[in-house]
Design a protein around this motif. Sequence first.
Motif, short mmCIF file in Angstrom:
data_model
loop_
_atom_site.label_atom_id
_atom_site.label_comp_id
_atom_site.label_asym_id
_atom_site.label_seq_id
_atom_site.Cartn_x
_atom_site.Cartn_y
_atom_site.Cartn_z
N TRP A 179 -14.25 7.50 -7.30
CA TRP A 179 -15.60 7.33 -6.74
C TRP A 179 -16.16 8.65 -6.21
N TYR A 180 -15.29 9.57 -5.84
CA TYR A 180 -15.75 10.86 -5.30
C TYR A 180 -16.69 11.57 -6.28
N ARG A 181 -16.48 11.39 -7.58
CA ARG A 181 -17.32 12.05 -8.58
C ARG A 181 -18.78 11.60 -8.51
N SER A 182 -19.02 10.39 -8.03
CA SER A 182 -20.38 9.88 -7.94
C SER A 182 -21.04 10.19 -6.61
N LEU A 183 -20.29 10.74 -5.68
CA LEU A 183 -20.80 11.08 -4.35
C LEU A 183 -20.72 12.60 -4.18
N HIS A 184 -21.86 13.24 -4.14
CA HIS A 184 -21.88 14.70 -4.20
C HIS A 184 -21.62 15.41 -2.87
N ASP A 185 -21.75 14.72 -1.77
CA ASP A 185 -21.49 15.31 -0.45
C ASP A 185 -20.09 14.87 -0.02
N ALA A 186 -19.18 15.81 0.09
CA ALA A 186 -17.77 15.50 0.38
C ALA A 186 -17.59 14.78 1.71
N VAL A 187 -18.36 15.15 2.72
CA VAL A 187 -18.23 14.53 4.04
C VAL A 187 -18.69 13.08 3.99
N ILE A 188 -19.84 12.85 3.37
CA ILE A 188 -20.33 11.47 3.26
C ILE A 188 -19.40 10.66 2.36
N ALA A 189 -18.93 11.26 1.27
CA ALA A 189 -18.00 10.56 0.38
C ALA A 189 -16.76 10.10 1.14
N GLU A 190 -16.18 10.99 1.90
CA GLU A 190 -14.97 10.65 2.66
C GLU A 190 -15.26 9.54 3.67
N SER A 191 -16.39 9.61 4.34
CA SER A 191 -16.76 8.60 5.33
C SER A 191 -16.98 7.24 4.69
N ILE A 192 -17.68 7.21 3.55
CA ILE A 192 -17.91 5.94 2.85
C ILE A 192 -16.58 5.35 2.38
N LEU A 193 -15.78 6.17 1.72
CA LEU A 193 -14.53 5.66 1.17
C LEU A 193 -13.55 5.23 2.25
N ASN A 194 -13.52 5.94 3.36
CA ASN A 194 -12.66 5.50 4.47
C ASN A 194 -13.06 4.13 4.98
N ARG A 195 -14.35 3.89 5.09
CA ARG A 195 -14.82 2.59 5.57
C ARG A 195 -14.51 1.47 4.59
N ILE A 196 -14.56 1.78 3.30
CA ILE A 196 -14.29 0.74 2.30
C ILE A 196 -12.80 0.51 2.11
N VAL A 197 -12.03 1.57 2.01
CA VAL A 197 -10.63 1.47 1.59
C VAL A 197 -9.64 1.30 2.73
N SER A 198 -9.97 1.76 3.93
CA SER A 198 -8.98 1.81 5.01
C SER A 198 -8.36 0.46 5.34
N ASN A 199 -9.13 -0.61 5.35
CA ASN A 199 -8.59 -1.94 5.65
C ASN A 199 -8.67 -2.86 4.45
N ALA A 200 -8.71 -2.27 3.26
CA ALA A 200 -8.94 -3.05 2.04
C ALA A 200 -7.66 -3.59 1.45
N GLU A 201 -7.82 -4.65 0.73
CA GLU A 201 -6.77 -5.14 -0.14
C GLU A 201 -7.25 -4.85 -1.55
N LEU A 202 -6.56 -3.96 -2.24
CA LEU A 202 -6.96 -3.56 -3.58
C LEU A 202 -6.34 -4.49 -4.61
N VAL A 203 -7.18 -5.00 -5.49
CA VAL A 203 -6.73 -5.86 -6.58
C VAL A 203 -7.19 -5.19 -7.87
N GLN A 204 -6.24 -4.71 -8.65
CA GLN A 204 -6.58 -4.05 -9.90
C GLN A 204 -6.27 -4.99 -11.05
N LEU A 205 -7.26 -5.16 -11.91
CA LEU A 205 -7.11 -6.04 -13.05
C LEU A 205 -6.95 -5.20 -14.31
N ASP A 206 -6.03 -5.61 -15.16
CA ASP A 206 -5.82 -4.94 -16.44
C ASP A 206 -6.13 -5.93 -17.55
#
Length: 115
Positions: free
Chosen positions: A74-101
Amino acid sequence: MVLAAAKGWSLVERSVAQRLTFLTGLHTCDLLVLDDFLTTPITGETAAELLNILAAREGRGSTVVTSQFDPEDWYRSLHDAVIAESILNRIVSNAELVQLDGPNMRRHTHAETTS
């Protein structure tokens, strides 16, 4: 509360009252679904708005994110590294990741209907 936002619905083109009502709904809804998240790059303004929405939702409700890409991509779609890190921390930090193949079901379904 059910709140739906159609693709292409622009917050910028709405009146101040409509924009505030819409944002309040995003901040307070029980479940926010971000479908096809960051399939295409977003502007810095949109990323900042998303960060504000996610920050306002902390501890208030659930957020479901669907994406064709892994979170580290997702970092590739977010051009500001600080905002990218902040967004991803909020989404992923307490997330349960389910990857489908498996096969792309859209492609699979389309092939069945055209045969």
